[in-house]
Motif scaffolding. Structure first.
Motif, PDB file in Angstrom:
ATOM      1  N   ALA A 178      44.178  39.149  42.054  1.00 24.84           N
ATOM      2  CA  ALA A 178      43.297  40.281  42.321  1.00 24.84           C
ATOM      3  C   ALA A 178      41.952  40.114  41.613  1.00 24.84           C
ATOM      4  CB  ALA A 178      43.978  41.574  41.887  1.00 24.84           C
ATOM      5  N   LEU A 179      41.974  39.602  40.365  1.00 21.60           N
ATOM      6  CA  LEU A 179      40.715  39.375  39.656  1.00 21.60           C
ATOM      7  C   LEU A 179      39.904  38.256  40.291  1.00 21.60           C
ATOM      8  CD1 LEU A 179      41.988  39.679  35.955  1.00 21.60           C
ATOM      9  CD2 LEU A 179      40.654  41.349  37.261  1.00 21.60           C
ATOM     10  N   GLU A 180      40.588  37.209  40.783  1.00 17.23           N
ATOM     11  CA  GLU A 180      39.874  36.124  41.453  1.00 17.23           C
ATOM     12  C   GLU A 180      39.185  36.608  42.709  1.00 17.23           C
ATOM     13  OE1 GLU A 180      39.268  33.028  40.714  1.00 17.23           O
ATOM     14  OE2 GLU A 180      40.326  33.014  38.794  1.00 17.23           O
ATOM     15  N   SER A 181      39.802  37.563  43.400  1.00 17.90           N
ATOM     16  CA  SER A 181      39.191  38.050  44.636  1.00 17.90           C
ATOM     17  C   SER A 181      37.923  38.851  44.377  1.00 17.90           C
ATOM     18  CB  SER A 181      40.209  38.911  45.401  1.00 17.90           C
ATOM     19  OG  SER A 181      40.521  40.082  44.663  1.00 17.90           O
ATOM     20  N   LEU A 182      37.724  39.337  43.151  1.00 21.21           N
ATOM     21  CA  LEU A 182      36.528  40.103  42.814  1.00 21.21           C
ATOM     22  C   LEU A 182      35.347  39.223  42.408  1.00 21.21           C
ATOM     23  CD1 LEU A 182      38.170  42.969  40.702  1.00 21.21           C
ATOM     24  CD2 LEU A 182      37.502  43.035  43.107  1.00 21.21           C
ATOM     25  N   ARG A 183      35.577  37.908  42.157  1.00 16.47           N
ATOM     26  CA  ARG A 183      34.486  37.032  41.741  1.00 16.47           C
ATOM     27  C   ARG A 183      33.570  36.750  42.928  1.00 16.47           C
ATOM     28  NH1 ARG A 183      37.233  32.902  40.027  1.00 16.47           N
ATOM     29  NH2 ARG A 183      37.391  33.650  37.906  1.00 16.47           N
ATOM     30  N   PRO A 184      32.247  36.750  42.733  1.00 12.41           N
ATOM     31  CA  PRO A 184      31.330  36.425  43.833  1.00 12.41           C
ATOM     32  C   PRO A 184      31.559  35.019  44.359  1.00 12.41           C
ATOM     33  CG  PRO A 184      30.157  37.427  42.002  1.00 12.41           C
ATOM     34  CD  PRO A 184      31.554  37.141  41.514  1.00 12.41           C
ATOM     35  N   ALA A 185      31.272  34.836  45.643  1.00 16.99           N
ATOM     36  CA  ALA A 185      31.494  33.541  46.271  1.00 16.99           C
ATOM     37  C   ALA A 185      30.580  32.493  45.643  1.00 16.99           C
ATOM     38  CB  ALA A 185      31.241  33.631  47.776  1.00 16.99           C
ATOM     39  N   GLY A 186      31.100  31.302  45.381  1.00 13.69           N
ATOM     40  CA  GLY A 186      30.314  30.203  44.829  1.00 13.69           C
ATOM     41  C   GLY A 186      30.256  30.162  43.325  1.00 13.69           C
ATOM     42  N   SER A 187      30.708  31.178  42.609  1.00 11.74           N
ATOM     43  CA  SER A 187      30.665  31.185  41.144  1.00 11.74           C
ATOM     44  C   SER A 187      31.858  30.431  40.583  1.00 11.74           C
ATOM     45  CB  SER A 187      30.650  32.608  40.604  1.00 11.74           C
ATOM     46  OG  SER A 187      31.832  33.282  40.998  1.00 11.74           O
TER      47      SER A 187
END
Length: 314
Positions: A178-187
């Motif tokens: 769930a936390l990984e899904s909140l990271r912006p794309a490409g970061s």
């Protein structure tokens, strides 16, 4: 031996052992309305001694209830007054049930006003009544097929029961996802350093050994311990107070010595150290060696720096 709850103890049973006497006394106190009575230890012992005497003479709780209410001749006894304690009440009311004939012994009593029975007889009679009324069924034994079915049911229940470790790991995996899904794309994912290893250090061992050694070397403690060994006895209340104060003072001085020794070790300037600080500094110097054997560390805890130095030399 069959046991039943205290509140289900029958009032017609004469208790035979300590556990049964306690249950019978509880029934008697509830019937007399004494549940909220606050008795001292001496008052409780007095009541238990009196009741044990009457139980040994065949009196059950029902018989005692009748005896404190009426005399053997049928005359009514006066009720309990507000100033009477339970032990005094029992003694004065049951005094009339001693046999006062000329040839009777001092401890001889009248027959109980209600005949009691043993717990085994009461329990057997209860089971007989239950069988006659159809309310009791002897549990049947399982055959081979029944035992096999029970084992299979237990295996199925155990297989369906979730593993607690796996459940925690799955919850952590879902939280991470769930936390990984909140990271912006490409970061890029942040680099988390591994947690530092934490364990008990030799400094902790040395500090504790210093406290124990300082307490053991207190002159007051040594004098009292030598006196107790010579007289082969335990400490008196006054000696206990002296020992307690001496150990507390020794721990206080050891704590101050630990601070002074640690500061001197950091600054490399020993300065003017107290005897406790010098002792604990020696302990720190020897215990900081990671090669210190386990038996030497244990001896260090018990006897102080002198023994540790002997072990480290080996």
């Amino acid at each position: 031996m069959t046991r039943i709850p205290d509140r289900e103890w029958p009032a017609t049973v004469v208790p035979g052992d300590e556990h049964e006497r306690a249950q019978a006394t509880g029934v008697l106190f509830r019937r007399l309305g004494w549940v909220t009575e606050r008795l001292t230890r001496d008052e409780r012992d007095d009541v238990e001694r009196q009741l044990e005497f009457w139980y040994s003479n065949g009196y059950c709780p029902d018989a005692l209830l009748i005896a404190v209410s009426a005399l053997p001749g049928g005359d009514r006894q006066r009720p309990r007054t507000a100033a009477e304690r339970p032990g005094d009440f029992l003694r004065s009311r049951l005094n009339g049930w001693f046999d006062d004939d000329a040839g009777a012994a001092m401890s001889q009593v009248h027959e109980p006003p209600r005949r009691g029975q043993t717990f085994e007889a009461w329990f057997a009679n209860r089971r007989k009544q239950a069988r006659e009324e159809g309310g009791y069924r002897r549990p049947s034994r399982l055959g081979g097929a029944g035992e096999q079915a029970r084992a299979q049911a237990r295996e199925i229940a155990a297989a369906r029961r979730p593993d607690p470790v796996a459940r925690v790991r799955e919850a952590e995996r879902r939280r991470s996802a769930a936390l990984e899904s909140l990271r912006p794309a490409g970061s890029a994912a942040p680099v988390v350093p591994p947690p530092a290893e934490t364990r008990a250090t030799p400094r902790m061992v040395a500090s504790f050994a210093g406290r124990q050694a300082v307490a053991a070397q207190s002159p007051a403690v040594q004098r009292i311990v030598e006196r107790l060994r010579a007289e082969n006895r335990g400490p008196s209340p006054a000696e206990k107070a002296v020992l307690r104060n001496a150990v507390r003072d020794a721990h206080h001085h050891a704590g101050l010595g630990s601070l002074a020794a640690a500061s001197a070790e950091v600054t490399d300037d020993a300065g003017e150290l107290t005897p406790q600080a010098r002792q604990i500094r020696d302990l720190l110097a020897r215990a900081t060696d990671d090669r210190l054997p386990v038996d030497a560390a244990v001896r260090l805890l018990l006897t102080g720096p002198e023994s540790a130095g002997d072990h480290t030399m080996r």
